[in-house]
Design a protein around this motif. Structure first.
Motif, mmCIF file in Angstrom:
data_model
loop_
_atom_site.group_PDB
_atom_site.id
_atom_site.type_symbol
_atom_site.label_atom_id
_atom_site.label_comp_id
_atom_site.label_asym_id
_atom_site.label_seq_id
_atom_site.Cartn_x
_atom_site.Cartn_y
_atom_site.Cartn_z
ATOM 1 N N SER A 1 7.741 21.576 -5.231
ATOM 2 C CA SER A 1 6.619 20.865 -4.600
ATOM 3 C C SER A 1 5.314 21.568 -4.937
ATOM 4 N N ARG A 25 0.055 10.236 -10.241
ATOM 5 C CA ARG A 25 1.203 9.314 -10.312
ATOM 6 C C ARG A 25 2.522 9.984 -9.939
ATOM 7 N N ARG A 26 2.572 11.307 -10.075
ATOM 8 C CA ARG A 26 3.774 12.059 -9.689
ATOM 9 C C ARG A 26 3.874 12.270 -8.187
ATOM 10 N N CYS A 27 2.724 12.211 -7.488
ATOM 11 C CA CYS A 27 2.691 12.611 -6.079
ATOM 12 C C CYS A 27 3.179 11.525 -5.137
ATOM 13 N N SER A 28 3.815 11.952 -4.052
ATOM 14 C CA SER A 28 4.263 10.952 -3.081
ATOM 15 C C SER A 28 3.191 10.671 -2.044
ATOM 16 N N ARG A 29 2.261 11.627 -1.851
ATOM 17 C CA ARG A 29 1.135 11.348 -0.963
ATOM 18 C C ARG A 29 -0.155 11.731 -1.659
ATOM 19 N N LYS A 52 -1.417 3.701 -6.748
ATOM 20 C CA LYS A 52 -1.019 4.519 -5.583
ATOM 21 C C LYS A 52 -1.859 4.155 -4.378
ATOM 22 N N GLU A 53 -1.263 4.241 -3.213
ATOM 23 C CA GLU A 53 -2.027 4.069 -1.982
ATOM 24 C C GLU A 53 -2.733 5.388 -1.677
ATOM 25 N N GLU A 72 3.362 18.072 4.246
ATOM 26 C CA GLU A 72 4.126 17.282 3.280
ATOM 27 C C GLU A 72 4.360 18.085 1.999
ATOM 28 N N CYS A 76 7.287 17.760 -0.973
ATOM 29 C CA CYS A 76 6.991 16.818 -2.062
ATOM 30 C C CYS A 76 5.623 17.147 -2.639
ATOM 31 N N ASP A 77 5.289 16.510 -3.764
ATOM 32 C CA ASP A 77 3.976 16.749 -4.364
ATOM 33 C C ASP A 77 2.897 15.965 -3.612
ATOM 34 N N VAL A 78 1.800 16.667 -3.307
ATOM 35 C CA VAL A 78 0.672 16.039 -2.619
ATOM 36 C C VAL A 78 -0.579 16.252 -3.459
#
Length: 286
Positions: A1, A25-29, A52-53, A72, A76-78
């Protein structure tokens, strides 16, 4: 992460770097920092381009909820997106320090910021002194500390980049007292307003028998929407800056110091009135 601090540059959605876009584009947030500068395009345009949102992070969020942003990031990646460069105007060192404390690795992806893009007017970046912020005066509060810094730079032969006030999410005193979260419409200081405040200080000091290092005839540069397709640059005297038409935000103002002949040549490309250069006995060249 990983926590990514990504600079978005100065123009529109496409100014993000390829490296920055790949990270987003890799990040979830993905958080969008929304208080130190203002995007020339809406959040929706960015969301569409990035696919992405985006979660808007205003000053309160970043200061009070930095932990939730980072919470987060250990699973995961932020990404934390900043207009300009991540370390441009307001430092995001606090976020970095918190991440390090929590053992979260971080990566900074740089971009153009007003701090280096002002080179577009032809003044050498090497010759700039301390950057100052000019704040909106009120009837009861008229600070002059920024003027002293500009003067000090000029005494040292340095140019001064003046970043102009942005009022976003400001509450009226009444709403503040009553705890109503109702915000005033955003206000952006123009080059005209900044020049008027500087002229007022020069005038006040003159009345007190002080002659300022900066006068009505000091050569200045007004810049608007740097990096956008409709960017505008105008050079001329401080007095001319109080009347020049530069259109919508964001504006910046440069007060020049000593100038190299090459800098002067470049500034003439943007002159409001070429005679202000020819007749300017106050012009100091190195």
């Amino acid at each position: 992460s990983m926590l990514y601090l990504v600079g978005l540059g100065l123009g529109d959605a496409t100014d993000i770097t390829v490296k920055g876009l790949e990270a987003v584009r890799r990040c979830s947030r993905v958080y969008l920092e929304a208080y130190t500068s203002v995007l020339t395009v809406g959040k929706e345009a960015l969301e569409e381009f990035y696919g992405k949102e985006l979660i808007l992070a205003d000053r309160e969020t970043v200061e009070q909820e930095a932990d939730s942003i980072l919470k987060e990031a250990d699973v995961c990646d932020v990404a934390f997106l900043v207009v300009g460069d991540p370390f441009g105007a307001t430092t995001h060192s606090d976020l970095v320090l918190r991440a390090v404390k929590l053992g979260i690795p971080y990566k900074v992806i740089h971009n153009a910021s007003i701090m280096n893009a002002v080179g577009c007017c032809g003044l050498q970046l090497y010759n700039f002194g301390e950057t100052v912020s000019i704040v909106f005066w009120t009837d009861t509060w008229k600070p002059e500390s920024f003027f002293d810094k500009i003067e000090k730079n000029r005494q040292n032969g340095m140019h001064t980049l003046c970043l102009l006030d942005i009022k976003v999410k400001e509450q009226s005193l009444e709403n503040l007292m009553k705890g109503r979260k109702i915000y005033e419409p955003p206000r952006y200081m123009s080059v005209n307003q900044a020049a008027e405040q500087l002229l007022a200080i020069i005038q006040n000091r003159r009345l007190q028998g002080e002659e300022s290092e900066i006068t009505e005839n000091t050569i200045c540069v007004g810049l608007a929407r740097v990096g956008a397709p409709d960017q505008k640059i105008a050079s001329g005297t401080l007095y001319q800056m109080s009347t020049v038409e530069l259109g919508g935000p964001l504006h910046s103002l440069i007060v020049t110091g000593a100038m190299h002949p090459l800098e002067l040549e470049m500034l003439k490309l943007f002159s409001v009135d070429s005679s202000s250069f020819e007749n300017n006995a106050f012009q100091r060249t190195t």
